[in-house]
Design an enzyme around this catalytic site. Structure first.
Site, PDB file in Angstrom:
ATOM      1  N   ALA A   1       0.845  -1.190   0.000  1.00 45.99           N
ATOM      2  CA  ALA A   1       0.000   0.000   0.000  1.00 45.99           C
ATOM      3  C   ALA A   1       0.880   1.240   0.000  1.00 45.99           C
ATOM      4  O   ALA A   1       2.077   1.160   0.254  1.00 45.99           O
ATOM      5  CB  ALA A   1      -0.914   0.020   1.218  1.00 45.99           C
ATOM      6  N   MET A   2       0.234   2.394  -0.269  1.00 46.26           N
ATOM      7  CA  MET A   2       0.974   3.646  -0.417  1.00 46.26           C
ATOM      8  C   MET A   2       0.222   4.797   0.240  1.00 46.26           C
ATOM      9  O   MET A   2      -0.975   4.955   0.043  1.00 46.26           O
ATOM     10  CB  MET A   2       1.209   3.907  -1.908  1.00 46.26           C
ATOM     11  CG  MET A   2       1.906   5.212  -2.212  1.00 46.26           C
ATOM     12  SD  MET A   2       3.587   5.238  -1.558  1.00 46.26           S
ATOM     13  CE  MET A   2       3.800   6.984  -1.272  1.00 46.26           C
TER      14      MET A   2
ATOM     15  N   ASN B   1      -0.123   8.059  -0.107  1.00 42.29           N
ATOM     16  CA  ASN B   1      -0.420   9.343  -0.769  1.00 42.29           C
ATOM     17  C   ASN B   1      -1.352  10.198   0.091  1.00 42.29           C
ATOM     18  O   ASN B   1      -2.326   9.699   0.633  1.00 42.29           O
ATOM     19  CB  ASN B   1      -1.101   9.092  -2.110  1.00 42.29           C
ATOM     20  CG  ASN B   1      -0.462   7.981  -2.878  1.00 42.29           C
ATOM     21  OD1 ASN B   1       0.720   8.025  -3.179  1.00 42.29           O
ATOM     22  ND2 ASN B   1      -1.217   6.929  -3.143  1.00 42.29           N
TER      23      ASN B   1
ATOM     24  N   GLU C   1      -0.126   2.977   6.835  1.00 42.58           N
ATOM     25  CA  GLU C   1      -0.262   4.054   5.843  1.00 42.58           C
ATOM     26  C   GLU C   1      -0.919   5.276   6.475  1.00 42.58           C
ATOM     27  O   GLU C   1      -0.551   6.406   6.175  1.00 42.58           O
ATOM     28  CB  GLU C   1      -1.054   3.585   4.618  1.00 42.58           C
ATOM     29  CG  GLU C   1      -0.519   2.322   3.931  1.00 42.58           C
ATOM     30  CD  GLU C   1       0.970   2.332   3.627  1.00 42.58           C
ATOM     31  OE1 GLU C   1       1.561   3.419   3.529  1.00 42.58           O
ATOM     32  OE2 GLU C   1       1.560   1.238   3.512  1.00 42.58           O
TER      33      GLU C   1
HETATM   34  N1  BES Z   1       5.672   3.934   1.276  1.00 37.20           N
HETATM   35  C1  BES Z   1       5.488   2.540   1.280  1.00 37.20           C
HETATM   36  C2  BES Z   1       5.067   1.982  -0.036  1.00 37.20           C
HETATM   37  C3  BES Z   1       6.129   1.981  -1.108  1.00 37.20           C
HETATM   38  C4  BES Z   1       7.292   1.335  -0.942  1.00 37.20           C
HETATM   39  C5  BES Z   1       5.944   2.592  -2.299  1.00 37.20           C
HETATM   40  C6  BES Z   1       8.241   1.320  -1.944  1.00 37.20           C
HETATM   41  C7  BES Z   1       6.893   2.592  -3.283  1.00 37.20           C
HETATM   42  C8  BES Z   1       8.054   1.940  -3.121  1.00 37.20           C
HETATM   43  C9  BES Z   1       4.411   2.131   2.285  1.00 37.20           C
HETATM   44  O1  BES Z   1       4.242   3.001   3.332  1.00 37.20           O
HETATM   45  C10 BES Z   1       4.874   0.839   2.887  1.00 37.20           C
HETATM   46  O2  BES Z   1       5.839   0.839   3.568  1.00 37.20           O
HETATM   47  N2  BES Z   1       4.152  -0.249   2.611  1.00 37.20           N
HETATM   48  C11 BES Z   1       4.522  -1.563   3.040  1.00 37.20           C
HETATM   49  C12 BES Z   1       3.609  -2.085   4.100  1.00 37.20           C
HETATM   50  C13 BES Z   1       3.962  -1.696   5.491  1.00 37.20           C
HETATM   51  C14 BES Z   1       2.972  -2.275   6.471  1.00 37.20           C
HETATM   52  C15 BES Z   1       5.356  -2.047   5.901  1.00 37.20           C
HETATM   53  C16 BES Z   1       4.383  -2.448   1.824  1.00 37.20           C
HETATM   54  O3  BES Z   1       3.812  -1.994   0.842  1.00 37.20           O
HETATM   55  O4  BES Z   1       4.833  -3.569   1.873  1.00 37.20           O
HETATM   56 ZN    ZN Z   2       5.615   2.856   4.876  1.00 43.94          ZN
END
Ligand code: BES
Ligand code: ZN
Length: 885
Positions: A267-268, A270, A303
């Site tokens: 997830a992201m 934004n 997020e």
């Molecule tokens: N900011 C990240 C998503 C992301 C990571 C976008 C790399 C683009 C490149 C997001 O906040 C994140 O860390 N997501 C994790 C889940 C989280 C619970 C650790 C993911 O997507 O695995």
């Molecule tokens: Zn993150």
């Protein structure tokens, strides 16, 4: 794909941006074959940084239609375009740069930038995807106020979303319509988002502590509307928790989540428009397992928490990624602990760290929490930056205590609101608020590698004096041969015959005050230190690294009876679990040695008896009993073996199975009794109590099946009667792994027929089959690649089938003929052109080639073959070349 070798970017080369972009106006026209993006960037030169009047914007895979400065269109002589930039030779100090570009979301298979996921337009801009949308200063320290206009055909794209507040909607000619969104908070481009499609939504609301009403919406396909409840509730819980524990309120009147099928990550965050992988938002008892429910809760919270730790305060540059990710993972871990069982959560996190992050830290791609250089930033969304980064924040929490840590976070948010800052700024806020000197602690950010803590002890019965000698060291990592000492909080206690002993330490300098006098935190900050405890009336067993207080490898020479004592009686739940793990590892390693010497394997009865005690003890939390009975994974056993003489996957697999079977056979009675007593007639709920019961019940089932094929009856019955996916999938797994061919095939087939309309379930079906450890493992997966429901372009399917095979099926991946490696290599080549991020991530198991006795050459040969592939993406190129060095 660029042909030139990608360059390396260094932290030491960081320079502030030469221009600010105060306002960003974007206009999207979405069509069936392309999108036209028009931008107006309100720029201001920073004279203290700019060398001259030129302006260089990032841009990739863009077709430039026109560029104007202050509404004067530029001639071709006034700018230059390269593969990743637009250089305008001269612009005024303050001006508006306007570009029109054409992009092709329909052809974008990298899932970075603006792309189509089935019929939906969506974006993913972190880390550097925005430059695939329009020319921009695509770096996190350029923060701008965005106004976004989206236009599309109303019939197919009734929903048009972007960040912030909706300020205008309008019908246009020819069946098109328009929405204008304005986000009042300045943000870097990586937090921009746009969604256009035919989506339905569920809506709820949240009233903030100060009384503001926030509209919460989750946008999904209409057929998934009934699967949003858990995510919505999790969002509300997270919003409340962040107010209560961190004093952080939400700052806009609307918060949207959109679920998309094709997504590289989970997830992201934004701003106000989080985009989620469907696998991380949709839940229902019929299609989602308990761990799926927990994952959704954790990711929704993660997020959401970024709104403060990441968005309001963001990163200066991508070397500071752990500033937002490490801190936010720490915050989501605290949240999950509060929502469920804190000890189980800690056990899960420690297991991930020890199994995968320690391996990363010991391998060719080892890097510090704040890396010094990279070729491709997408390769640095790693376990080290995330999980070890969270441990580093957690250690500060331990060193400062909850109250001072909260002061530190308050100061950090207040001081840096609206800024793009560094890990150093975070540590300094913690220091300034608490008065604690964290100077030597900073080594955790700069040094790679997992520290070893070696502990010896002496007991002087006459003087009733107990001494601990603690030594720390850290192995060399690529580019870092010598290490300075780390500051390591070592939480501990002493266990006597009747329980934990009161602690009285000689010369208490350096210890952390705790109210409970049977528990303390020793501060290890020298290569060697000695701690003396007085008034110790019996020889104790030391209870060390309680709560996994630091991400280190602990060495202390426990006897098996020491381990049994800790496992049964120590006050710390983590140490009780860890002692059971260490005991299991010992027992498995003994069997490995017996296999090696040709002796008849014998599983230590002491271990079996200890497990029986656990099973029979109904006063213990069933979730913890399940964790304590769970044997260490083959992957973790291999990681441990690689620290010694090297891992032999086949022996590990055999020995672990022998122990599993011995346990199952010896404990049939207790297992059956517990299996039946944990049965439940309650309606499914993903609450801690029910999850605990299902977890232990399914652990019992698994041991029972290992005890003999006749117990597959139990699995079949459970499969037929299961009222939820947790129990159904657990039973399916036993049948698929250990059932005879006929039963296995018919059960897998009926599962597929029942669930073929649910993509997320089909993925679980792919994954179960990918993990089957029989001799057909590889050919089965190869056949499934041709299955009508498999798609190489969908990361969830690739992760389920290919990732399931390479990560969870070691005996087949590491086939002695090397065909498992070749299989992965071929997939990586195919994905390299389609989706470099996924290609590069899939490669991780091959990078561990040095760990595997008898396989290293074959694994390396596959990496070398990849190195000769033409047109390698920077993502794959970096991983391949660095892992061969
Ligand atoms: N900011 C990240 C998503 C992301 C990571 C976008 C790399 C683009 C490149 C997001 O906040 C994140 O860390 N997501 C994790 C889940 C989280 C619970 C650790 C993911 O997507 O695995
Ligand atoms: Zn993150």
């Amino acid at each position: 794909m660029p042909d030139a070798k990608p360059g390396t970017v260094y932290l030491k080369d960081y320079r502030p941006p030469a221009y600010l972009i105060n306002r960003t106006e974007l206009h999207f026209e979405l069509y069936e074959d392309c999108a036209i993006v028009s931008s107006r960037l309100h720029l201001l030169r920073d004279g203290s940084v700019a060398q001259n009047a030129s302006l260089q914007l990032h841009g990739q895979e863009l077709e430039l239609l026109s560029v104007a400065v202050d509404d004067c269109e530029l001639s071709a002589a006034e700018y230059a375009i390269s593969a990743d930039s637009l250089l305008i030779y001269a612009v005024p100090e303050q001006c508006v740069v306007a570009c029109r570009t054409r992009i092709r979301p329909q052809a974008n298979t990298s899932l970075s930038g603006l792309y189509k996921s089935r019929s939906l337009f969506c974006t993913q801009c972190e880390a550097e995807g925005f430059r695939k949308i329009t020319y921009y200063l695509d770096r996190p320290d350029v923060m701008s106020v965005f106004t976004v206009t989206v236009e599309a055909q109303r019939e197919h794209y009734p929903v048009l979303l972007s960040n912030g507040n909706l300020s205008e909607v309008r019908e246009l000619a020819a069946g098109r319509h328009r929405a204008v969104w304005h986000d009042p908070f300045p943000k870097p481009a990586y937090l921009f988002a746009l969604v256009a499609g035919d989506l339905s939504h569920t809506q709820d609301s949240f009233t903030t502590a100060s009384g503001r009403q926030v509209t919460l919406r989750i946008y999904v396909e209409e057929r998934d509307l009934d699967k949003c409840q858990h995510a919505m509730r999790s969002l509300q819980q997270a919003m409340r928790w962040d107010e209560q524990v961190y004093g952080r309120e939400y700052d806009l009147d609307i918060f949207n989540i959109v679920a998309v099928d094709d997504f590289n990550m989970g997830a992201m965050e934004n701003k106000s428009l989080n985009i989620f992988n469907t696998s991380c938002v949709l839940c229902s008892p019929e299609i989602t397992t308990d761990s799926g429910y927990q994952r959704v809760q954790a990711i929704v919270a993660h997020e959401y928490f970024h709104n403060w730790s990441g968005n309001r305060v963001t990163c200066r540059d991508w070397f500071q990624l752990s500033l937002k990710e490490g801190f936010t993972v720490f915050r989501d871990a605290q949240f999950s602990a509060a929502m469920g069982s804190p000890t189980v959560k800690r056990v899960e996190d420690a297991t991930l760290l020890r199994t995968a992050q320690f391996a990363e830290d010991a391998g060719p791609l080892a890097h510090s929490v704040r890396p010094e250089s990279f070729m491709e930033i997408n390769n640095f969304y790693t376990l080290t930056v995330y999980e070890k980064g969270a441990e580093v924040v957690r250690m500060m929490h331990t060193l400062l205590g909850a109250e001072q840590f909260r002061r530190g976070s308050d100061l950090y948010f207040e001081r840096h609101d609206g800024q793009a800052v560094t890990c150093e700024d975070f540590v300094r806020a913690m220091e300034d608020a608490s008065g604690v000197d964290l100077h030597p602690f900073r080594n955790w950010y700069a040094q790679a590698g997992t520290p070893h803590l070696t502990v010896r002890d002496e007991y002087d019965a006459v003087r009733q004096c107990y001494t601990l000698h603690v030594q720390q060291s850290c192995p060399a990592t690529p580019g870092q041969l010598e290490k300075l000492p780390f500051v390591i909080p070592l939480a501990m206690g002493l266990l006597g015959a009747a329980g934990n002993l009161p602690l009285r330490q000689t010369g208490t300098a350096g210890d952390v005050e705790t109210s409970d006098n049977t528990h303390t935190v020793l501060i290890i900050d020298q290569p060697g230190q000695t701690f003396v405890f007085e008034g110790v009336t019996e020889r104790p067993v030391p209870s060390l690294l309680r709560g996994f207080s630091a991400p280190v490898r602990l060495h202390y020479d426990y006897s098996k009876s020491d381990l049994c004592a800790l496992m049964r009686r120590d006050a710390d739940g983590f140490v009780r679990w860890d002692s059971a793990q260490v005991l299991a590892i010992r027992v498995i390693e003994e069997v490995e040695r017996q296999l090696f010497t040709g002796a008849v394997p014998l599983v230590d009865p002491l271990f079996i008896a200890a497990c029986d005690d656990l099973l029979r003890n109904e006063s213990l939390d069933p979730a913890m009993v399940a964790e304590m009975l769970r044997l260490p994974s083959e992957e973790y056993l291999a990681e441990l073996a690689s620290q010694a003489s090297g891992a032999n996957v086949d022996t590990i697999h055999k020995a672990r199975n022998i122990v599993r079977t011995a346990l199952g056979s010896a404990l049939v009675e207790s297992l059956l009794a517990r299996y039946h007593s944990l049965d439940s007639v309650l309606a499914y709920a993903p609450d801690a109590e029910q999850i605990a019961r299902r977890s232990l019940r399914n652990t019992c089932l698994s041991y029972l099946v290992s005890a003999g094929p006749h117990n597959l009856e139990l699995a079949s019955r459970q499969y037929e009667l299961a009222g939820n996916m947790t129990d159904r999938l657990a039973a399916l797994k036993e049948i698929a792994f250990y059932g005879a061919g006929g039963l296995r095939d018919s059960t897998l087939n009926s599962f597929y027929q029942d669930w073929r309309h649910e993509a997320l379930v089909v993925n679980q079906w792919f994954q179960v089959q990918a993990e089957i450890p029989d001799s057909q493992g590889l050919s089965r997966v190869q056949a499934l690649l041709a299955h009508a429901d498999f798609e190489l372009r969908n990361p969830n399917k690739v992760r389920a089938l290919v990732g399931g095979f390479t990560n969870q099926n070691p005996v087949n991946f590491h086939r002695v003929d090397g065909t498992g490696y070749r299989f992965l290599g071929d997939i990586v080549v195919a994905l390299n052109g389609l989706n470099p991020q996924i290609a590069s991530r899939l490669l991780t198991p091959l990078t561990k080639w040095r760990n595997y006795t008898g396989r290293a050459e074959l694994m390396r040969a596959e990496l070398e073959r990849l190195a000769t592939e033409p047109a390698l993406s920077p993502d794959v190129f970096e991983v391949v070349t660095k892992s061969l060095q």
